[in-house]
Write an enzyme that holds these catalytic residues in place. Structure first.
Site, mmCIF file in Angstrom:
data_model
loop_
_atom_site.group_PDB
_atom_site.id
_atom_site.type_symbol
_atom_site.label_atom_id
_atom_site.label_comp_id
_atom_site.label_asym_id
_atom_site.label_seq_id
_atom_site.Cartn_x
_atom_site.Cartn_y
_atom_site.Cartn_z
ATOM 1 C CG MET B 37 5.021 -3.312 12.347
ATOM 2 S SD MET B 37 3.643 -2.995 13.436
ATOM 3 C CE MET B 37 2.961 -1.490 12.767
ATOM 4 C CG ASP B 38 7.180 -4.579 4.223
ATOM 5 O OD1 ASP B 38 6.025 -4.360 3.814
ATOM 6 O OD2 ASP B 38 8.162 -4.656 3.471
ATOM 7 N N GLY B 39 4.766 -6.674 5.152
ATOM 8 C CA GLY B 39 4.413 -8.021 4.683
ATOM 9 C C GLY B 39 2.996 -8.443 5.009
ATOM 10 C CB THR B 213 8.964 -8.355 8.813
ATOM 11 O OG1 THR B 213 8.015 -7.320 8.606
ATOM 12 C CG2 THR B 213 9.198 -8.532 10.296
#
Lengths: 314, 270
Positions: B37-39, B213
């Site tokens: 769950m990046d960003g 992501t």
């Protein structure tokens, strides 16, 4: 109802495939070409890994040519470590031929007398190897199935005729000075999860010899790292190039790692060969070229890496 | 009037989503999907929000995607919530993340909420002892609350790194071998190590898809062991809080295409 849903799904797939094909076509004609091999890039990987999709019927000369090309490109741009991997372990089974080929291309004594080759530094893959100190009082043996070849030639490589386009290659080489040393790692599926299992077996043997009780055995990631990335293993690559693959219908298949050693993948940037340069039989190349990797894919991967940001958890 | 219109739009949207999921479910469905769950922080910066709000929106995205996966019939979802390396971040941000975990974990497991509704068992995967005591207590309670659920699994990886997991698995395998007289060291294979992986201990099926992501094309020490063979890697430039069904559908279509291709290849080999 299920029939209707299945029908709708096939329609959805058709629309998806059509739009993907159009998008790919549009991309192919609007994409900026990658920078030249020798162009200055903001960031360059020290260690590059390439997954090659070598088919069982691939000719030995194609494999040698691939090794030759990849080695040459890396040395030209200044990449000092190159790992080559294929999921069938064919590359590793040609270990001896690759070594002999490298000796021919980068001879111990070149015409100018400036060449030098350290060969071989590691035993053949069938040998049980490694003796690494894990602590002052003990050592661990594990079978990591990695072949290492050091190429330290200081002059241009000697021409070895492996393929039809030798004349073109010679012209290319004569215009580019190749002075960078390179360490080449040949890695097989056995260097992947089986290598970690081998490490576990080694720890058990070691504990049995030293009479350690189960609860007295403690392992730190650094210890496993020392073993898997040490002299008989290979260090983690900064960049990995994976091959594009096509399905039976010619559609692009999703990105995969094909069993590439997991330990070394921690912070590796993953680049994928573009599908429009993918040969029908699933290798990293182009339709007119029988080699397993093309220079455009290589240069494009370097460009992508150059723009990547590393945050290391922060 | 506006409220009625909004309700209608919402109803149509929900029905369209259900229909789309029903269509997708007519093909092969992955058993295990993992999300990096990046960003969240870049999303917050882009939308002029504070970082903590970015993480809160990221949690909403997790809820949303978890529900989509469960409706689709995915058996197991793994999410990289917090890396051991993330302790290097600013203390204020780490504290905010821990508070968020403490607050949302119990909420997620409460009676009538998502995990209860879909019969999902929660596993906290990683070095739990590194978490603050209060979060550890909440994590234990949340796991207990869902321990009888058996229709699906949620692996929340925090604080986790794959190298730590692999090291722990090797350590456990070696200890097990030393503990047993019959367990010859020569017999240790990758299957023995695999059985000691935290995800295997949580009864997770093999990983089919890993989605990351925010345009980053690295695994960042997440499920390295689980994703190196036959796992579809999907990198998307969308920031995690913006990730939704629109980005998810092509991923599932790609998976189905791959499964059909494997079926054709297997038939040819027979």
């Amino acid at each position: 109802m299920s029939f209707l849903a299945a029908l709708c799904l096939h329609l959805l797939h058709f629309l998806y495939s059509t739009s993907s094909t159009l998008f790919s076509f549009w991309q192919r004609h609007t994409r900026i070409p990658p920078l030249a091999l020798t162009a200055a890039r903001a960031k360059l990987p020290k260690h590059l890994a390439i997954i090659l999709d070598i088919l069982p019927d691939t000719q030995q000369t194609d494999i040698l040519e691939t090794v030759d090309r990849a080695t040459e490109w890396c040395r030209t741009v200044g990449i000092t470590q190159l790992t080559l991997y294929d999921r069938r372990g064919l590359l590793h089974s040609f270990n001896q031929q690759i070594r002999e080929h490298v000796v021919q291309v980068y001879p111990l004594a070149s015409d100018s007398g400036e060449s030098d080759l350290e060969y071989p530094l590691t035993p053949p893959p069938s040998d049980y190897s490694i003796s690494r100190p894990m602590s002052p009082e003990n050592s661990v043996l594990a079978d990591l199935d990695v072949s290492t070849i050091h190429v330290v030639s200081q002059s241009r490589p000697k021409q070895v005729k492996t393929r039809r386009n030798v004349v073109h290659k010679r012209r290319e080489r004569e215009t580019k000075p190749l002075v960078n040393p390179l360490t080449l790692y040949l890695v097989s599926p056995k260097s992947s999860k089986p290598a970690i299992a081998s490490a576990a077996r080694s720890f058990v043997k070691l504990c049995r010899v030293s009479g350690k009780a189960p609860n007295e055995f403690n392992l730190m990631p650094e210890q496993l790292q020392l073993l898997l990335e040490g002299e008989q293993g290979f260090p983690p690559p900064d960049l990995l190039i994976t091959p594009p693959r096509a399905s039976h219908t010619g559609a692009e298949l999703p990105l995969e790692l094909y069993g590439f050693p997991p330990w070394q993948m921690r912070l590796t940037e993953i680049s994928r060969g573009k599908f429009d340069t993918c040969r029908a039989d699933n290798v990293l190349g182009n339709a007119n070229d029988q080699s397993l990797i093309d220079e455009v894919t290589f240069r494009r991967a370097l460009d992508e890496y150059s723009g990547a940001e590393m945050r290391l958890g922060k | 009037m506006f409220s009625l219109f909004h309700q209608c739009v919402s109803w149509v949207r929900q029905k369209a989503q259900n229909a789309l999921l029903a269509v997708l479910a007519a093909g092969p469905i992955p058993k295990h999907i993992a999300f990096v769950m990046d960003g969240n922080r870049r999303y917050a910066r882009m939308n002029k929000k504070i970082v903590q709000q970015g993480h809160s929106d990221g949690f909403l995205a997790l809820r949303r995607m978890l529900e989509v996966c469960l409706r689709l019939g995915v058996q197991c979802v793994s999410a990289y919530a917090f890396s051991i390396e993330n302790f290097k971040r600013e203390p204020a941000e780490v504290d905010a993340l821990m508070n968020l975990a403490e607050e949302k974990l119990l909420e997620l497991c409460q009676h009538g909420d998502l995990l209860d509704e879909y019969g999902v068992r929660l596993h906290i995967i990683g070095r739990k002892e590194l978490l603050p005591e209060s979060v550890q207590a909440v994590a234990r309670k949340a796991e207990e609350m869902t321990q009888h659920n058996d229709r699906a699994i949620l692996n929340l990886c925090m604080p986790y790194t794959s190298r730590d997991e692999m090291t722990t698995a090797v350590e456990s395998t070696v200890r097990k071998a030393l503990d047993s007289d019959d367990y010859s060291s020569a017999e240790i294979t990758e299957k023995d190590i695999d059985a000691q992986m935290m995800t295997s201990l949580a009864k997770s099926p093999p990983l089919d898809i890993l989605i990351r992501t925010s345009g980053v094309r690295r695994l960042s020490d997440f499920l390295l062991w689980q994703c190196c063979e036959n796992t579809q890697l999907q990198f998307t430039s969308t920031y995690w809080p913006d990730f939704g069904l629109l980005e998810f559908v092509p991923v599932i279509l790609d998976f189905q295409r791959k499964v059909w291709y494997q079926q054709v290849t297997a038939r040819k080999l027979l």
